[in-house]
Design a protein around this motif. Structure first.
Motif, PDB file in Angstrom:
ATOM      1  N   PRO A   1      -9.415  -7.791 -22.779  1.00  0.00           N
ATOM      2  CA  PRO A   1      -8.030  -6.398 -23.277  1.00  0.00           C
ATOM      3  C   PRO A   1      -8.305  -6.511 -25.047  1.00  0.00           C
ATOM      4  O   PRO A   1      -8.486  -5.674 -25.450  1.00  0.00           O
ATOM      5  CB  PRO A   1      -7.032  -6.560 -22.832  1.00  0.00           C
ATOM      6  CG  PRO A   1      -6.664  -8.333 -21.882  1.00  0.00           C
ATOM      7  CD  PRO A   1      -7.850  -9.036 -23.156  1.00  0.00           C
ATOM      8  N   VAL A   2      -8.009  -7.243 -26.093  1.00  0.00           N
ATOM      9  CA  VAL A   2      -8.112  -7.345 -27.342  1.00  0.00           C
ATOM     10  C   VAL A   2      -9.697  -7.108 -27.905  1.00  0.00           C
ATOM     11  O   VAL A   2     -10.221  -5.450 -27.823  1.00  0.00           O
ATOM     12  CB  VAL A   2      -7.978  -8.219 -28.192  1.00  0.00           C
ATOM     13  CG1 VAL A   2      -7.828  -8.252 -29.712  1.00  0.00           C
ATOM     14  CG2 VAL A   2      -6.046  -9.041 -27.608  1.00  0.00           C
ATOM     15  N   GLU A   3     -10.689  -7.319 -27.017  1.00  0.00           N
ATOM     16  CA  GLU A   3     -11.581  -6.639 -27.278  1.00  0.00           C
ATOM     17  C   GLU A   3     -11.770  -5.390 -26.398  1.00  0.00           C
ATOM     18  O   GLU A   3     -12.608  -4.690 -26.792  1.00  0.00           O
ATOM     19  CB  GLU A   3     -12.800  -7.878 -26.474  1.00  0.00           C
ATOM     20  CG  GLU A   3     -14.597  -7.630 -26.724  1.00  0.00           C
ATOM     21  CD  GLU A   3     -14.852  -7.606 -28.079  1.00  0.00           C
ATOM     22  OE1 GLU A   3     -16.526  -6.920 -28.407  1.00  0.00           O
ATOM     23  OE2 GLU A   3     -14.217  -7.773 -28.646  1.00  0.00           O
ATOM     24  N   ALA A   4     -11.657  -5.435 -25.569  1.00  0.00           N
ATOM     25  CA  ALA A   4     -11.766  -3.989 -24.739  1.00  0.00           C
ATOM     26  C   ALA A   4     -11.471  -2.917 -25.694  1.00  0.00           C
ATOM     27  O   ALA A   4     -11.859  -1.418 -25.789  1.00  0.00           O
ATOM     28  CB  ALA A   4     -11.186  -3.362 -23.687  1.00  0.00           C
ATOM     29  N   ILE A   5      -9.693  -3.664 -26.706  1.00  0.00           N
ATOM     30  CA  ILE A   5      -9.800  -2.204 -27.494  1.00  0.00           C
ATOM     31  C   ILE A   5     -10.029  -1.463 -28.354  1.00  0.00           C
ATOM     32  O   ILE A   5     -10.017  -0.995 -29.256  1.00  0.00           O
ATOM     33  CB  ILE A   5      -7.912  -2.933 -27.481  1.00  0.00           C
ATOM     34  CG1 ILE A   5      -7.465  -2.736 -27.054  1.00  0.00           C
ATOM     35  CG2 ILE A   5      -7.484  -1.894 -28.770  1.00  0.00           C
ATOM     36  CD1 ILE A   5      -5.776  -3.628 -26.316  1.00  0.00           C
ATOM     37  N   ARG A   6     -11.340  -3.055 -28.972  1.00  0.00           N
ATOM     38  CA  ARG A   6     -12.062  -3.031 -30.106  1.00  0.00           C
ATOM     39  C   ARG A   6     -12.744  -2.341 -29.943  1.00  0.00           C
ATOM     40  O   ARG A   6     -13.064  -1.553 -31.316  1.00  0.00           O
ATOM     41  CB  ARG A   6     -12.029  -4.428 -30.538  1.00  0.00           C
ATOM     42  CG  ARG A   6     -13.275  -4.569 -31.956  1.00  0.00           C
ATOM     43  CD  ARG A   6     -14.098  -5.743 -32.032  1.00  0.00           C
ATOM     44  NE  ARG A   6     -14.586  -5.909 -31.045  1.00  0.00           N
ATOM     45  CZ  ARG A   6     -15.936  -5.008 -31.105  1.00  0.00           C
ATOM     46  NH1 ARG A   6     -16.000  -4.231 -32.117  1.00  0.00           N
ATOM     47  NH2 ARG A   6     -16.497  -5.027 -30.190  1.00  0.00           N
ATOM     48  N   ARG A   7     -13.212  -2.189 -28.836  1.00  0.00           N
ATOM     49  CA  ARG A   7     -14.830  -1.562 -28.789  1.00  0.00           C
ATOM     50  C   ARG A   7     -14.269  -0.465 -28.720  1.00  0.00           C
ATOM     51  O   ARG A   7     -14.880   1.042 -29.345  1.00  0.00           O
ATOM     52  CB  ARG A   7     -15.529  -1.996 -27.416  1.00  0.00           C
ATOM     53  CG  ARG A   7     -16.253  -3.229 -27.584  1.00  0.00           C
ATOM     54  CD  ARG A   7     -16.932  -3.504 -26.260  1.00  0.00           C
ATOM     55  NE  ARG A   7     -16.198  -3.257 -25.334  1.00  0.00           N
ATOM     56  CZ  ARG A   7     -15.562  -4.254 -24.251  1.00  0.00           C
ATOM     57  NH1 ARG A   7     -16.429  -5.842 -25.027  1.00  0.00           N
ATOM     58  NH2 ARG A   7     -15.092  -4.415 -22.905  1.00  0.00           N
ATOM     59  N   GLU A   8     -13.513   0.432 -28.573  1.00  0.00           N
ATOM     60  CA  GLU A   8     -12.207   1.856 -28.334  1.00  0.00           C
ATOM     61  C   GLU A   8     -12.323   1.984 -29.370  1.00  0.00           C
ATOM     62  O   GLU A   8     -12.906   3.670 -30.042  1.00  0.00           O
ATOM     63  CB  GLU A   8     -11.010   1.602 -27.065  1.00  0.00           C
ATOM     64  CG  GLU A   8     -11.118   3.238 -26.679  1.00  0.00           C
ATOM     65  CD  GLU A   8     -12.202   3.490 -25.728  1.00  0.00           C
ATOM     66  OE1 GLU A   8     -12.290   5.428 -25.638  1.00  0.00           O
ATOM     67  OE2 GLU A   8     -12.814   3.001 -25.077  1.00  0.00           O
ATOM     68  N   LEU A   9     -11.579   1.558 -29.619  1.00  0.00           N
ATOM     69  CA  LEU A   9     -11.159   1.729 -32.254  1.00  0.00           C
ATOM     70  C   LEU A   9     -12.683   2.124 -32.101  1.00  0.00           C
ATOM     71  O   LEU A   9     -12.313   3.256 -33.592  1.00  0.00           O
ATOM     72  CB  LEU A   9     -10.479   0.730 -32.036  1.00  0.00           C
ATOM     73  CG  LEU A   9      -9.353   0.563 -31.661  1.00  0.00           C
ATOM     74  CD1 LEU A   9      -7.820  -0.137 -32.292  1.00  0.00           C
ATOM     75  CD2 LEU A   9      -8.169   2.357 -31.537  1.00  0.00           C
TER      76      LEU A   9
END
Length: 487
Positions: A226-234
């Motif tokens: 989920p952190v990677e997903a948050i990073r990609r979205e940011l």
């Protein structure tokens, strides 16, 4: 400087878990190894002490009339013993030692005058130059006991060998001897168990480290997904895409709270961006009008300089410059309204009296004041004076004949009311008038140069001081009510 530690969180967690697992299992294995070794050594020592008691008891029983039969009854499961006379010569040595033909030093007899219950613990090393790697050639723990008054018939001849104490006996005589019996503590059970333990741990520890590392690798990957997903979205968020939001996992853990906080922050940034855009558009429009008017007046006057009324031109220009100055001052004041309010004691009643006295000298609607005694609040005097001034300016601008100011106390709250007898504000627009650069059509038509920021700034000051400012119902005109915490 090059760091040997991996930068990736996933790899760092895996490496840390593997190292900690290796360290803990290694320390645990060493501790268990020492514990098992001590326990097995203690058991072997206790067994050897019991067997030694049998040898000593056999000599004592034989000395009391049991004869050689009593010596033959003392049979050990793993006999490694030697009986020493006071002369230092071996009386009888077990076959388990003799068959190794070791080069060793026979332990000495008990000291002269030793009590009947004398015991000793010493170390004897069996060695052989011909077979140095035999497992039997090592240092042994040896237990010793003393036996007094043993008949010579149970001792001679000296230097005998065998698996029992009576092996090769053929002596006779009336003399008695003192003997020292030594029994070797067999280490074989301890060695075998420890060897099995070490072999098991040598296979188990690496396997456990690998399993822990794999679990840490997959667990870290799952936790960081989920952190990677948050990073990609940011990474996709930019100044033109502030409406994007990061995905919130359904785990309700720290990462989920991080995602919620991130979305809240993006919401605030988005709203701030929208407000900034509206503010810039409104500010540019408000500043463009007085600048255009000022420029047009000056260009016309310069085009007809011989016929221009220069004092009138200067007066109009001064009015436009004053309007620009008010707009700029209000913008700057709003820009610094984010910090906490000072905590000085301010008497609102004094501020009202000063403002009313000042406006009594000017033309326009009459300003009437109704005040209580001292009404103290905590804040900054200049800011509160500006709040009151802005409310009075707005009321005077729209009043027909009268503006009333009332200061009172209610349940620890200081209530400041500014009312006018003008057209008032319709209920649907009571919140809108506090927005920046918002002026109702009727008010704009009658505007005498307001910046459109006075009420916005007044509410910001009230909120900064822990209070509120809103429009409330009245019989006629508009009624602005500010409530501030009393001191």
């Amino acid at each position: 400087m090059i760091s040997l530690w991996p930068v990736s969180v996933r790899r760092s967690n895996t490496l840390a878990a593997a190292l900690i697992c290796m360290l803990l299992f290694t320390i645990g294995a060493l501790g268990v190894h020492a514990l098992v070794a001590n326990e097995l050594s203690a058991r072997a020592r206790n067994t050897a002490a019991h067997d030694l008691d049998q040898l000593v008891s056999a000599y004592r029983v034989a000395s009391l009339g049991g004869g050689r039969t009593a010596l033959a009854a003392a049979v050990l499961s793993d006999p490694m013993f030697v009986v020493v006379a006071d002369s230092g010569q071996a009386v009888v040595t077990s076959d388990a030692i003799v068959r190794l033909t070791p080069q060793w030093s026979i332990p000495g007899p008990a000291p002269m005058g030793a009590p009947p219950d004398w015991t000793a613990t010493t170390t004897v090393t069996l060695r052989s130059d011909a077979h140095p790697n035999w497992r039997e050639f090592r240092a042994y723990t040896v237990l010793g006991r003393v036996v007094n008054d043993v008949p010579a018939s149970l001792v001679e001849p000296l230097g005998r060998t065998g698996s029992t104490l009576n092996a090769g006996l053929d002596g006779s005589g009336d003399t008695s001897l003192r003997l020292t019996v030594y029994l070797f503590v067999p280490p074989w059970t301890t060695i075998q168990v420890l060897r099995l333990f070490d072999t098991t741990m040598a296979r188990f520890v690496p396997l456990a480290v690998v399993v822990v590392a794999l679990v840490a690798w997959f667990a870290s990957g799952r936790a960081l997904r989920p952190v990677e997903a948050i990073r990609r979205e940011l990474a996709e968020v930019s100044g033109h895409q502030l409406d994007r939001r990061v995905p919130v996992p359904r785990s309700h853990d720290e990462v989920a709270r991080l995602a919620v906080t991130t979305n809240d922050t993006l919401d605030r940034l988005h709203q701030a961006h929208l407000r900034q855009g509206r503010f810039v558009a409104d500010a540019s429009h408000e500043l463009r009008s007085p600048l255009a008017s000022l420029r047009t007046g000056l260009e016309v006057a310069l085009a007809h300089s011989d016929r221009a009324d220069w004092p009138a031109v200067a007066e109009r220009s001064l009015l436009e410059v004053s309007r620009l100055q008010r707009i700029t001052a209000d913008l700057l004041q709003l820009a610094v309204e984010d910090g906490p309010a000072p905590s000085d004691l301010v008497d609102v009643t004094d501020l009202v009296r000063e403002q009313v006295a000042e406006r009594s000298l000017a033309t326009g609607p009459a300003v009437l004041a109704t005040v209580a005694g001292a009404t103290l609040v905590r804040g900054e005097s200049v800011q509160l004076e500006r709040l009151l001034r802005n409310l009075l300016d707005n009321a005077v601008r729209h009043a027909r004949s009268t503006v009333s100011v009332t200061v009172s106390k209610s349940d620890g709250t200081v209530v400041l009311e500014v009312a006018d007898d003008g057209p008032g504000v319709a209920h649907p627009f009571r919140e809108r008038v506090f927005d920046r650069f918002v002026r109702l059509d009727e008010a704009r038509a009658r505007d005498a140069g307001g910046s459109g920021l006075g009420l916005t700034l007044a509410r910001a000051i009230a909120i900064r001081h822990g209070g509120t400012l809103r429009i409330e119902d009245s019989d006629a005109g508009a009624r602005f009510v500010a409530r501030l915490p009393g001191a």
